[in-house]
Design a protein around this motif. Structure first.
Motif, PDB file in Angstrom:
ATOM      1  N   VAL A   1      -6.364 -10.373 -10.344  1.00  0.00           N
ATOM      2  CA  VAL A   1      -5.010  -9.833 -10.483  1.00  0.00           C
ATOM      3  C   VAL A   1      -4.922  -8.443  -9.836  1.00  0.00           C
ATOM      4  CG1 VAL A   1      -3.286  -9.016 -12.148  1.00  0.00           C
ATOM      5  CG2 VAL A   1      -4.433 -11.203 -12.507  1.00  0.00           C
ATOM      6  N   ALA A   2      -5.916  -7.596 -10.057  1.00  0.00           N
ATOM      7  CA  ALA A   2      -5.919  -6.256  -9.458  1.00  0.00           C
ATOM      8  C   ALA A   2      -5.950  -6.338  -7.935  1.00  0.00           C
ATOM      9  CB  ALA A   2      -7.109  -5.454  -9.973  1.00  0.00           C
ATOM     10  N   LYS A   3      -6.773  -7.201  -7.399  1.00  0.00           N
ATOM     11  CA  LYS A   3      -6.853  -7.384  -5.949  1.00  0.00           C
ATOM     12  C   LYS A   3      -5.517  -7.858  -5.397  1.00  0.00           C
ATOM     13  CE  LYS A   3      -8.697  -8.020  -1.885  1.00  0.00           C
ATOM     14  NZ  LYS A   3      -8.612  -6.942  -0.960  1.00  0.00           N
ATOM     15  N   LEU A   4      -4.865  -8.770  -6.078  1.00  0.00           N
ATOM     16  CA  LEU A   4      -3.571  -9.287  -5.656  1.00  0.00           C
ATOM     17  C   LEU A   4      -2.508  -8.181  -5.665  1.00  0.00           C
ATOM     18  CD1 LEU A   4      -1.989 -11.921  -4.951  1.00  0.00           C
ATOM     19  CD2 LEU A   4      -1.478 -12.097  -7.383  1.00  0.00           C
TER      20      LEU A   4
ATOM     21  N   ASN B   1      -0.920  -6.621  -2.037  1.00  0.00           N
ATOM     22  CA  ASN B   1       0.509  -6.827  -1.775  1.00  0.00           C
ATOM     23  C   ASN B   1       1.335  -5.558  -1.938  1.00  0.00           C
ATOM     24  OD1 ASN B   1       0.438  -9.593  -1.127  1.00  0.00           O
ATOM     25  ND2 ASN B   1       0.218 -10.099  -3.296  1.00  0.00           N
ATOM     26  N   ASN B   2       0.681  -4.426  -2.162  1.00  0.00           N
ATOM     27  CA  ASN B   2       1.348  -3.123  -2.311  1.00  0.00           C
ATOM     28  C   ASN B   2       2.406  -3.126  -3.414  1.00  0.00           C
ATOM     29  OD1 ASN B   2      -0.132  -1.836  -0.254  1.00  0.00           O
ATOM     30  ND2 ASN B   2       1.211  -2.723   1.298  1.00  0.00           N
ATOM     31  N   TRP B   3       2.112  -3.775  -4.513  1.00  0.00           N
ATOM     32  CA  TRP B   3       3.017  -3.781  -5.649  1.00  0.00           C
ATOM     33  C   TRP B   3       2.810  -2.557  -6.537  1.00  0.00           C
ATOM     34  CZ3 TRP B   3       1.711  -9.492  -7.124  1.00  0.00           C
ATOM     35  CH2 TRP B   3       2.318 -10.358  -6.214  1.00  0.00           C
TER      36      TRP B   3
ATOM     37  N   LEU C   1     -12.205 -14.516 -18.508  1.00  0.00           N
ATOM     38  CA  LEU C   1     -11.892 -13.241 -19.136  1.00  0.00           C
ATOM     39  C   LEU C   1     -12.311 -12.065 -18.263  1.00  0.00           C
ATOM     40  CD1 LEU C   1     -10.868 -11.861 -21.794  1.00  0.00           C
ATOM     41  CD2 LEU C   1     -13.257 -11.813 -22.492  1.00  0.00           C
ATOM     42  N   PHE C   2     -13.428 -12.158 -17.578  1.00  0.00           N
ATOM     43  CA  PHE C   2     -13.919 -11.053 -16.763  1.00  0.00           C
ATOM     44  C   PHE C   2     -13.487 -11.139 -15.293  1.00  0.00           C
ATOM     45  CE2 PHE C   2     -16.864 -10.893 -20.379  1.00  0.00           C
ATOM     46  CZ  PHE C   2     -16.730  -9.552 -20.705  1.00  0.00           C
TER      47      PHE C   2
END
Length: 182
Positions: free
Chosen positions: A25-28, A32-34, A18-19
């Motif tokens: 996800v934020a790092k990914l 990847n400049n999404w 959960l933490f």
């Protein structure tokens, strides 16, 4: 007893996931400049800052008003005429902020000076150092301290002029609302 141990481990793993999962996800997403940051201005900011003084020029409107300017090209054709017309319309659309802004036309050594007789704007002669920062047929916003704040590149076609003018107007109104200068 074994059920309690399994249940406790599941709760611990669930809390870790959960933490940790949002961080992963934020790092990914960022790596990847999404993610596109929320830029709210329509023009291009001058980075690093440029001023009339740093370009070796004297600003005749120094400490008086903001300037909404346009750099006249070598030959002022129909497209240039439309840009000058929209300069006047943008100034008119400022409404209550009009008193804080002066529409100006910047004339470089190669500019078409025939526009002087056709338009009622304030004309300011600028050097090649100025036109190396703000190119022909571009709009520019200058603050009362003589700093060049934003530039608006020449659009590719006449259909984009109105949307560029609306963006310029929105940016200028935002600057005037937030500024205590001028």
């Amino acid at each position: 007893m074994k059920n309690r141990v399994v249940r406790g481990r599941l709760i611990l793993i669930s809390l870790v996931v959960l933490f940790v999962l949002p961080v992963i996800v934020a790092k990914l997403i960022l790596s990847n400049n999404w993610y596109q940051s929320g830029v709210t201005n329509n023009g291009e900011l001058f980075e690093p800052s440029v001023s009339f003084k740093s370009l070796g020029l004297q600003n005749p409107l120094q400490s008086q008003t903001w300037q909404l300017g346009f750099v006249v090209p070598e030959k002022c054709d129909r497209f240039c005429g439309q840009q000058l017309y929209l300069l006047g319309q943008s100034y008119t659309a400022l409404g209550k902020y009009q008193a804080r802004v002066t529409p100006v036309v910047f004339l470089s050594p190669t500019s078409d000076v025939s526009v002087k007789k056709d338009y009622p704007f304030k004309f300011i002669d600028v050097s090649n150092a100025f036109t190396s920062q703000v190119h022909d047929s571009e709009y520019v916003i200058v603050d009362p301290l003589g700093q060049l704040v934003m530039r608006y590149p020449k659009p590719d076609n006449a259909n984009m002029l109105v949307s560029q003018s609306k963006g310029l107007l929105a940016d200028l109104k935002k600057l005037l609302k937030l500024s205590r200068v001028g």
